[in-house]
Design a protein around this motif. Structure first.
Motif, PDB file in Angstrom:
ATOM      1  N   ALA A 209       0.834  -1.208   0.000  1.00  0.00           N
ATOM      2  CA  ALA A 209       0.000   0.000   0.000  1.00  0.00           C
ATOM      3  C   ALA A 209       0.868   1.257   0.000  1.00  0.00           C
ATOM      4  N   LYS A 210       1.968   1.242   0.755  1.00  0.00           N
ATOM      5  CA  LYS A 210       2.889   2.386   0.766  1.00  0.00           C
ATOM      6  C   LYS A 210       3.518   2.590  -0.610  1.00  0.00           C
ATOM      7  N   MET A 211       3.880   1.505  -1.264  1.00  0.00           N
ATOM      8  CA  MET A 211       4.479   1.609  -2.595  1.00  0.00           C
ATOM      9  C   MET A 211       3.480   2.160  -3.604  1.00  0.00           C
ATOM     10  N   LEU A 212       2.224   1.755  -3.497  1.00  0.00           N
ATOM     11  CA  LEU A 212       1.200   2.253  -4.421  1.00  0.00           C
ATOM     12  C   LEU A 212       0.923   3.736  -4.186  1.00  0.00           C
ATOM     13  N   ARG A 213       0.915   4.166  -2.923  1.00  0.00           N
ATOM     14  CA  ARG A 213       0.717   5.599  -2.636  1.00  0.00           C
ATOM     15  C   ARG A 213       1.892   6.412  -3.175  1.00  0.00           C
ATOM     16  N   THR A 214       3.093   5.882  -3.034  1.00  0.00           N
ATOM     17  CA  THR A 214       4.273   6.566  -3.573  1.00  0.00           C
ATOM     18  C   THR A 214       4.187   6.670  -5.088  1.00  0.00           C
ATOM     19  N   LEU A 215       3.668   5.635  -5.722  1.00  0.00           N
ATOM     20  CA  LEU A 215       3.515   5.648  -7.176  1.00  0.00           C
ATOM     21  C   LEU A 215       2.488   6.695  -7.607  1.00  0.00           C
ATOM     22  N   ASP A 216       1.404   6.823  -6.852  1.00  0.00           N
ATOM     23  CA  ASP A 216       0.400   7.858  -7.151  1.00  0.00           C
ATOM     24  C   ASP A 216       1.012   9.250  -7.056  1.00  0.00           C
ATOM     25  N   ALA A 217       1.822   9.466  -6.015  1.00  0.00           N
ATOM     26  CA  ALA A 217       2.460  10.772  -5.842  1.00  0.00           C
ATOM     27  C   ALA A 217       3.449  11.053  -6.969  1.00  0.00           C
ATOM     28  N   TRP A 228       1.069   0.826 -15.753  1.00  0.00           N
ATOM     29  CA  TRP A 228       1.550  -0.528 -16.037  1.00  0.00           C
ATOM     30  C   TRP A 228       2.263  -1.120 -14.828  1.00  0.00           C
ATOM     31  N   LEU A 229       3.040  -0.268 -14.109  1.00  0.00           N
ATOM     32  CA  LEU A 229       3.777  -0.754 -12.948  1.00  0.00           C
ATOM     33  C   LEU A 229       2.830  -1.024 -11.783  1.00  0.00           C
ATOM     34  N   ARG A 230       1.801  -0.172 -11.631  1.00  0.00           N
ATOM     35  CA  ARG A 230       0.810  -0.382 -10.574  1.00  0.00           C
ATOM     36  C   ARG A 230       0.071  -1.696 -10.801  1.00  0.00           C
ATOM     37  N   ASP A 231      -0.379  -1.907 -12.036  1.00  0.00           N
ATOM     38  CA  ASP A 231      -1.108  -3.138 -12.346  1.00  0.00           C
ATOM     39  C   ASP A 231      -0.224  -4.366 -12.167  1.00  0.00           C
ATOM     40  N   TRP A 232       1.035  -4.237 -12.559  1.00  0.00           N
ATOM     41  CA  TRP A 232       1.961  -5.368 -12.417  1.00  0.00           C
ATOM     42  C   TRP A 232       2.119  -5.736 -10.944  1.00  0.00           C
ATOM     43  N   LEU A 233       2.285  -4.737 -10.093  1.00  0.00           N
ATOM     44  CA  LEU A 233       2.480  -4.965  -8.667  1.00  0.00           C
ATOM     45  C   LEU A 233       1.255  -5.636  -8.044  1.00  0.00           C
ATOM     46  N   VAL A 234       0.074  -5.097  -8.323  1.00  0.00           N
ATOM     47  CA  VAL A 234      -1.159  -5.645  -7.741  1.00  0.00           C
ATOM     48  C   VAL A 234      -1.415  -7.059  -8.247  1.00  0.00           C
ATOM     49  N   VAL A 284      -7.889  -5.876 -11.875  1.00  0.00           N
ATOM     50  CA  VAL A 284      -6.885  -5.401 -12.837  1.00  0.00           C
ATOM     51  C   VAL A 284      -7.157  -5.991 -14.214  1.00  0.00           C
ATOM     52  N   LEU A 285      -7.465  -7.289 -14.266  1.00  0.00           N
ATOM     53  CA  LEU A 285      -7.755  -7.926 -15.551  1.00  0.00           C
ATOM     54  C   LEU A 285      -8.977  -7.305 -16.216  1.00  0.00           C
ATOM     55  N   ARG A 286     -10.013  -7.048 -15.436  1.00  0.00           N
ATOM     56  CA  ARG A 286     -11.234  -6.467 -16.009  1.00  0.00           C
ATOM     57  C   ARG A 286     -10.985  -5.067 -16.551  1.00  0.00           C
ATOM     58  N   GLN A 287     -10.241  -4.255 -15.801  1.00  0.00           N
ATOM     59  CA  GLN A 287      -9.931  -2.904 -16.271  1.00  0.00           C
ATOM     60  C   GLN A 287      -9.112  -2.944 -17.553  1.00  0.00           C
ATOM     61  N   ARG A 288      -8.152  -3.830 -17.604  1.00  0.00           N
ATOM     62  CA  ARG A 288      -7.316  -3.923 -18.801  1.00  0.00           C
ATOM     63  C   ARG A 288      -8.104  -4.486 -19.980  1.00  0.00           C
ATOM     64  N   SER A 289      -9.036  -5.383 -19.699  1.00  0.00           N
ATOM     65  CA  SER A 289      -9.867  -5.932 -20.769  1.00  0.00           C
ATOM     66  C   SER A 289     -10.754  -4.851 -21.378  1.00  0.00           C
ATOM     67  N   GLU A 290     -11.323  -3.993 -20.530  1.00  0.00           N
ATOM     68  CA  GLU A 290     -12.177  -2.914 -21.022  1.00  0.00           C
ATOM     69  C   GLU A 290     -11.387  -1.883 -21.818  1.00  0.00           C
ATOM     70  N   VAL A 331      13.416  -5.486  -2.827  1.00  0.00           N
ATOM     71  CA  VAL A 331      12.229  -5.873  -3.586  1.00  0.00           C
ATOM     72  C   VAL A 331      12.617  -6.095  -5.043  1.00  0.00           C
ATOM     73  N   THR A 332      12.419  -7.317  -5.524  1.00  0.00           N
ATOM     74  CA  THR A 332      12.722  -7.667  -6.907  1.00  0.00           C
ATOM     75  C   THR A 332      11.451  -8.176  -7.584  1.00  0.00           C
ATOM     76  N   ALA A 333      11.580  -8.556  -8.847  1.00  0.00           N
ATOM     77  CA  ALA A 333      10.422  -9.073  -9.575  1.00  0.00           C
ATOM     78  C   ALA A 333       9.873 -10.334  -8.912  1.00  0.00           C
ATOM     79  N   TYR A 334      10.746 -11.131  -8.318  1.00  0.00           N
ATOM     80  CA  TYR A 334      10.312 -12.372  -7.674  1.00  0.00           C
ATOM     81  C   TYR A 334       9.693 -12.133  -6.298  1.00  0.00           C
ATOM     82  N   SER A 335       9.886 -10.938  -5.727  1.00  0.00           N
ATOM     83  CA  SER A 335       9.343 -10.658  -4.399  1.00  0.00           C
ATOM     84  C   SER A 335       7.825 -10.742  -4.382  1.00  0.00           C
ATOM     85  N   LEU A 336       7.177 -10.404  -5.498  1.00  0.00           N
ATOM     86  CA  LEU A 336       5.714 -10.436  -5.555  1.00  0.00           C
ATOM     87  C   LEU A 336       5.217 -11.878  -5.474  1.00  0.00           C
TER      88      LEU A 336
END
Length: 397
Positions: A209-217, A228-234, A284-290, A331-336
């Motif tokens: 949640a902290k990372m997503l808020r930082t991304l919004d800022a 794209w990075l937000r969707d990837w993280l979630v 995320v999938l539904r938003q990207r599909s639309e 935090v790396t790609a595998y951390s998720l």
């Protein structure tokens, strides 16, 4: 007294594969590996046996057919004479990579092995033959530090990296021995690297949640979209896919109405498994599909430039985002994926079910994702041995 006999299967060129067995108490008990048997009356000995180094009949037949094809082309001699000598590391590596592609290995796995063997070749004397590679060459390559800037030595390789180098080279030289390129294996006496691999940090829900808020800022300050990075993280935290699996996910693999994915494996290109999707990941999938421009079978996730997400930059972006959010973890790609496994294991999901969802083994789940949760452990003990449980047991008796 046990009788000994032989299983046999013929090949189109007249050679065959064999494996001996004993009959004990009316049952056939196989012995040893399958062998490829070739007959040539003009050679001595006239019948030559080649150890196929497998107890699986299908794998043995595949290797024997490969040997037979190479023999017909003059690139392999079962008797180990002129046709198979003088093979350079470059030629052997090319043959090895070609065999891995024919075996259906995933593209990422093959490319990684190709890069490693190319680096190994550069570390050897120019034009070195496979038969001339010595244990000291392998030891020096595996133990050498990473390349640094301006030709200077970089940091030492981690234990996990050294183990991966050793595993690829062992597989490569086993292939060379089967082909007759060399009689010895320079990796045979190479000790397994000791020490712990780099720690795999997982991201908690609060940290995400902290990372997503930082991304919004950052979007407001930079005037750019990081959707794209937000969707990837979630999505990564909600599905536990490997980075390569998530990057290669296509819309033909998505079942929105069922809340499920068909994930194509990165270990072997032919493997696939169903993965359930729910919550924020499904949103995320539904938003990207639309937002799709057309109904083509395109990638679900694309990078900032509209192309495929580049794995070599993804971990750097995630780690930089974590640092900006003051999340003090690597935090790396595998951390998720690690976060998903940790959260599911802590929630009490059976390890066998979790292993199937994540496309790995139970042993791997226990090693990397099955973190011990004291609260959950205490709850299980109370449920089985607590006073209420004991009282109900005595009442039923």
């Amino acid at each position: 007294m046990a009788q000994t006999s032989t299983y046999r299967a013929e090949l189109p060129d007249g050679s065959r594969i064999e494996r001996s067995y004993r009959v004990e108490e009316g049952k056939k008990v196989p012995r040893g590996n399958w062998q490829w048997v070739v007959y040539d009356p003009d050679r001595r000995p006239s019948r030559k046996r080649v150890n196929l180094r497998t107890k699986d009949k299908a794998a043995a037949m595949s290797r024997a057919l490969e040997h037979a094809r190479d023999r017909s082309l003059g690139t392999f001699d079962p008797w180990g004479q002129a046709a198979s000598t003088g093979v350079s590391v470059t030629e052997a590596a090319a043959a090895y990579i070609a065999s891995q592609k024919r075996a259906g290995r995933a593209e990422g796995t093959v490319n990684s092995a190709e890069r490693l063997l190319s680096a190994f070749e550069r570390s050897l004397p120019a034009g070195c033959n496979v038969a001339h590679v010595e244990p000291m060459h392998v030891e020096r390559f595996v133990s050498a530090p990473k390349p640094g800037k301006e030709g200077k030595p970089g940091p030492p390789k981690s234990a996990g990296t050294r183990r991966r180098y050793r595993a690829v080279l062992r597989h490569f030289f086993a292939f060379c021995q089967r082909r007759g390129y060399t009689r010895t294996d320079p990796t045979a006496d190479l000790e397994a690297p000791t020490g712990r691999a780099n720690r795999r940090d997982h991201v908690t829900e609060a940290e995400a949640a902290k990372m997503l808020r930082t991304l919004d800022a950052a979007e407001v300050l930079d005037g750019r979209s990081y959707g794209w990075l937000r969707d990837w993280l979630v999505f990564g935290m909600g599905t536990g896919l490997r980075p390569g699996e998530q990057a290669g996910l296509r819309w033909s693999d998505v079942r929105l109405s069922e809340g499920a994915l068909r994930v194509r494996g990165t270990k072997t290109s032919s493997s696939a498994r169903p993965v359930p999707v729910a919550g924020d990941a499904l949103a995320v999938l539904r938003q990207r599909s639309e937002a799709r421009a057309d109904e083509s079978d395109s990638l679900v996730f694309v990078g900032s430039r509209g192309g495929a997400v580049e794995m070599r930059h993804l971990s750097k972006r995630l780690n930089a985002l974590a640092e900006s959010a003051k999340v003090k973890k690597n935090v790396t790609a595998y951390s998720l994926r690690h976060s998903y496994g940790t959260r599911m294991a802590a929630a009490g999901v059976p390890l066998l079910d979790l292993a199937r969802i994540m496309g790995t083994s139970v042993a791997m789940i226990e090693r990397h994702y099955g973190h011990y949760c004291p609260e959950r452990g205490a709850a299980h003990v109370l449920r089985v041995f607590g006073t209420e449980a004991m009282a109900s047991t005595s009442t039923s008796v």
